[in-house]
Design a protein around this motif. Structure first.
Motif, PDB file in Angstrom:
ATOM      1  N   UNK A 179       0.836  -1.200   0.000  1.00 55.73           N
ATOM      2  CA  UNK A 179       0.000   0.000   0.000  1.00 55.73           C
ATOM      3  C   UNK A 179       0.872   1.252   0.000  1.00 55.73           C
ATOM      4  N   UNK A 180       0.629   2.113  -0.986  1.00 57.95           N
ATOM      5  CA  UNK A 180       1.360   3.378  -1.076  1.00 57.95           C
ATOM      6  C   UNK A 180       0.783   4.341  -0.043  1.00 57.95           C
ATOM      7  N   UNK A 181       1.664   4.908   0.779  1.00 57.49           N
ATOM      8  CA  UNK A 181       1.226   5.845   1.816  1.00 57.49           C
ATOM      9  C   UNK A 181       1.638   7.283   1.499  1.00 57.49           C
ATOM     10  N   UNK A 182       2.557   7.451   0.556  1.00 59.09           N
ATOM     11  CA  UNK A 182       2.985   8.785   0.111  1.00 59.09           C
ATOM     12  C   UNK A 182       3.131   8.725  -1.407  1.00 59.09           C
ATOM     13  N   UNK A 183       2.203   9.340  -2.092  1.00 61.90           N
ATOM     14  CA  UNK A 183       2.221   9.303  -3.558  1.00 61.90           C
ATOM     15  C   UNK A 183       3.360  10.129  -4.149  1.00 61.90           C
ATOM     16  N   UNK A 204       5.800   2.987   0.332  1.00 54.94           N
ATOM     17  CA  UNK A 204       4.808   2.001   0.745  1.00 54.94           C
ATOM     18  C   UNK A 204       4.979   1.673   2.228  1.00 54.94           C
ATOM     19  N   UNK A 205       4.007   0.948   2.763  1.00 51.29           N
ATOM     20  CA  UNK A 205       4.122   0.470   4.142  1.00 51.29           C
ATOM     21  C   UNK A 205       5.347  -0.422   4.263  1.00 51.29           C
ATOM     22  N   UNK A 206       5.616  -1.214   3.248  1.00 46.37           N
ATOM     23  CA  UNK A 206       6.812  -2.067   3.256  1.00 46.37           C
ATOM     24  C   UNK A 206       8.100  -1.266   3.381  1.00 46.37           C
ATOM     25  N   UNK A 207       8.135  -0.101   2.741  1.00 46.15           N
ATOM     26  CA  UNK A 207       9.304   0.778   2.863  1.00 46.15           C
ATOM     27  C   UNK A 207       9.467   1.244   4.302  1.00 46.15           C
ATOM     28  N   UNK A 208       8.368   1.594   4.950  1.00 47.54           N
ATOM     29  CA  UNK A 208       8.425   2.012   6.352  1.00 47.54           C
ATOM     30  C   UNK A 208       8.930   0.877   7.235  1.00 47.54           C
ATOM     31  N   UNK A 209       8.423  -0.325   6.990  1.00 49.88           N
ATOM     32  CA  UNK A 209       8.855  -1.496   7.765  1.00 49.88           C
ATOM     33  C   UNK A 209      10.358  -1.713   7.602  1.00 49.88           C
ATOM     34  N   UNK A 226       7.571  14.738   2.683  1.00 51.97           N
ATOM     35  CA  UNK A 226       8.398  15.941   2.630  1.00 51.97           C
ATOM     36  C   UNK A 226       8.083  16.841   1.431  1.00 51.97           C
ATOM     37  N   UNK A 227       7.238  16.399   0.561  1.00 55.22           N
ATOM     38  CA  UNK A 227       6.929  17.232  -0.614  1.00 55.22           C
ATOM     39  C   UNK A 227       5.639  18.016  -0.376  1.00 55.22           C
ATOM     40  N   UNK A 228       4.487  17.491  -0.733  1.00 56.68           N
ATOM     41  CA  UNK A 228       3.236  18.241  -0.574  1.00 56.68           C
ATOM     42  C   UNK A 228       2.746  18.223   0.876  1.00 56.68           C
ATOM     43  N   UNK A 284       1.421  13.488   5.642  1.00 54.86           N
ATOM     44  CA  UNK A 284       2.283  13.439   6.820  1.00 54.86           C
ATOM     45  C   UNK A 284       1.581  12.906   8.067  1.00 54.86           C
ATOM     46  N   UNK A 285       0.425  13.411   8.396  1.00 60.44           N
ATOM     47  CA  UNK A 285      -0.273  12.955   9.615  1.00 60.44           C
ATOM     48  C   UNK A 285      -0.633  11.475   9.522  1.00 60.44           C
ATOM     49  N   UNK A 286      -1.136  11.051   8.364  1.00 64.37           N
ATOM     50  CA  UNK A 286      -1.508   9.655   8.180  1.00 64.37           C
ATOM     51  C   UNK A 286      -0.282   8.745   8.266  1.00 64.37           C
ATOM     52  N   UNK A 287       0.792   9.115   7.599  1.00 64.28           N
ATOM     53  CA  UNK A 287       2.000   8.285   7.613  1.00 64.28           C
ATOM     54  C   UNK A 287       2.618   8.274   9.003  1.00 64.28           C
ATOM     55  N   UNK A 288       2.566   9.390   9.700  1.00 60.70           N
ATOM     56  CA  UNK A 288       3.077   9.448  11.071  1.00 60.70           C
ATOM     57  C   UNK A 288       2.318   8.454  11.959  1.00 60.70           C
TER      58      UNK A 288
END
Length: 59
Positions: free
Chosen positions: A5-9, A14-19, A40-42, A46-50
């Motif tokens: 799942x992409x969390x930052x377009x 993705x969530x895998x990248x965060x893991x 860090x772009x738009x 940020x709040x959702x990914x945090x």
């Protein structure tokens, strides 16, 4: 959670990248912002990914 799942377009994170970042030693959200540039772009995600990062770090 779906690791694909992409969390930052803007940066295609993705969530895998965060893991992976957590496995590589990321302790706080700012660590992943510095390494993979999530939220860090738009900044709309940020709040959702945090929140997702916080849940993942607790696992």
């Amino acid at each position: 959670m779906d690791k694909e799942q992409v969390v930052c377009r803007c940066t295609n994170v993705t969530i895998g990248d965060l893991v992976r970042e957590i496995e590589n030693g990321a302790k706080v959200f700012e660590d992943v912002q510095n390494t993979i540039k999530v939220g860090t772009r738009c900044k709309r995600c940020t709040m959702n990914v945090r929140d997702i990062f916080s849940k993942l770090i607790e696992l």
